[in-house]
Design an enzyme around this catalytic site. Structure first.
Site, mmCIF file in Angstrom:
data_model
loop_
_atom_site.group_PDB
_atom_site.id
_atom_site.type_symbol
_atom_site.label_atom_id
_atom_site.label_comp_id
_atom_site.label_asym_id
_atom_site.label_seq_id
_atom_site.Cartn_x
_atom_site.Cartn_y
_atom_site.Cartn_z
ATOM 1 N N THR A 27 0.855 -1.187 0.000
ATOM 2 C CA THR A 27 0.000 0.000 0.000
ATOM 3 C C THR A 27 0.890 1.235 0.000
ATOM 4 O OG1 THR A 27 -0.103 0.247 2.421
ATOM 5 C CG2 THR A 27 -1.733 -1.221 1.402
ATOM 6 N N ALA A 58 3.338 -0.896 4.391
ATOM 7 C CA ALA A 58 2.679 0.396 4.559
ATOM 8 C C ALA A 58 3.745 1.468 4.728
ATOM 9 C CB ALA A 58 1.729 0.386 5.756
ATOM 10 N N VAL A 84 8.048 -1.669 6.441
ATOM 11 C CA VAL A 84 7.824 -0.225 6.443
ATOM 12 C C VAL A 84 8.407 0.396 5.175
ATOM 13 C CG1 VAL A 84 8.234 1.933 7.675
ATOM 14 C CG2 VAL A 84 7.866 -0.196 8.958
ATOM 15 N N LYS A 85 7.551 1.089 4.433
ATOM 16 C CA LYS A 85 7.989 1.764 3.216
ATOM 17 C C LYS A 85 8.489 3.167 3.566
ATOM 18 C CE LYS A 85 5.537 1.318 -0.499
ATOM 19 N NZ LYS A 85 4.386 1.334 -1.437
ATOM 20 N N VAL A 86 9.687 3.481 3.090
ATOM 21 C CA VAL A 86 10.319 4.766 3.388
ATOM 22 C C VAL A 86 10.761 5.416 2.079
ATOM 23 C CG1 VAL A 86 12.196 5.931 4.595
ATOM 24 C CG2 VAL A 86 11.146 3.886 5.610
#
Length: 220
Positions: A27, A58, A84-86
């Protein structure tokens, strides 16, 4: 090879997880906003839609490294093993390093160049997501970027994987896989196109017609 869906549509994930060998769901803030469900509601629903299996991704919203780390901890409080998307900005690279030290898996996102993607992997990102169609839209070559990034990671950061994103056609996704990409995430429309071939439907209908004509039924 890992296949993901890029969506927050719980019903679609449940339906397609029955058909596709899904590794999980990705997402981003725009996808979550379009679904109009807060993260603490939709992420558990997506997890359940996959039968409690698969990886969820996310994205942080903060723009400072410290804020991104705090966002990551909030996301991990919702889904304990979430990736975790960064975004791969200067602050994002610092956050990836900090999260790596805490043992929190990350994906470097919003990647528009192979060097940018390599830096995120060297900082500790487990996945790197080049935006294939968006690179094309800016006059670059998304497939070439994926090819270059794949080679760079293989040589200098073999622990990281390319997770190509931003597709408009199945052909773009297939070209990424042919370039050696280990994982892709597909929007729902592209995923549906991969299993929608009018010629196949016509062939199946002809089989049924011939069988019916010979045996008076469509069952074996």
């Amino acid at each position: 090879m890992e296949l993901y869906l890029d969506t927050s549509d719980v019903v679609a994930v449940k339906a397609l997880s029955r058909i596709f060998p899904l590794a999980g769901v990705t997402t981003n803030p725009s996808i979550i906003a379009a679904g109009k469900k807060p993260l603490d509601v939709v992420l558990p629903q997506l997890h359940e839609a996959m039968g409690g299996q698969g990886r969820l991704f996310a994205q942080v919203m903060a723009t400072t490294a410290e804020g991104m780390v705090n966002d990551a901890l909030k996301l991990r409080s919702i889904i304990a093993d979430i990736v975790v998307k960064v975004p791969v900005t200067a602050e994002g690279l610092a956050a990836i390093k900090m999260l790596k030290a805490e043992g929190i898996p990350t994906l470097g996102t919003a990647v528009y160049g192979a060097a940018q993607g390599l830096l995120s992997a060297l900082a500790g990102a487990e996945y790197v997501a080049p935006y294939v169609n968006r690179i094309d839209a800016q006059g670059g070559s998304g497939i070439q970027t994926v090819t270059d990034l794949h080679q760079l990671l293989k040589m200098h950061a073999p622990q990281a994987k390319v997770l190509a994103a931003s597709f408009k056609t199945p052909r773009q996704a297939l070209d990424c896989l042919l370039a050696g990409c280990e994982s892709i995430t597909l929007p729902l429309d592209v995923a549906q196109q991969m299993i929608s071939y009018p010629a196949v439907d016509a062939a199946v209908a002809k089989f049924e017609q011939d069988w019916q004509g010979a045996f008076g039924r469509t069952s074996i």
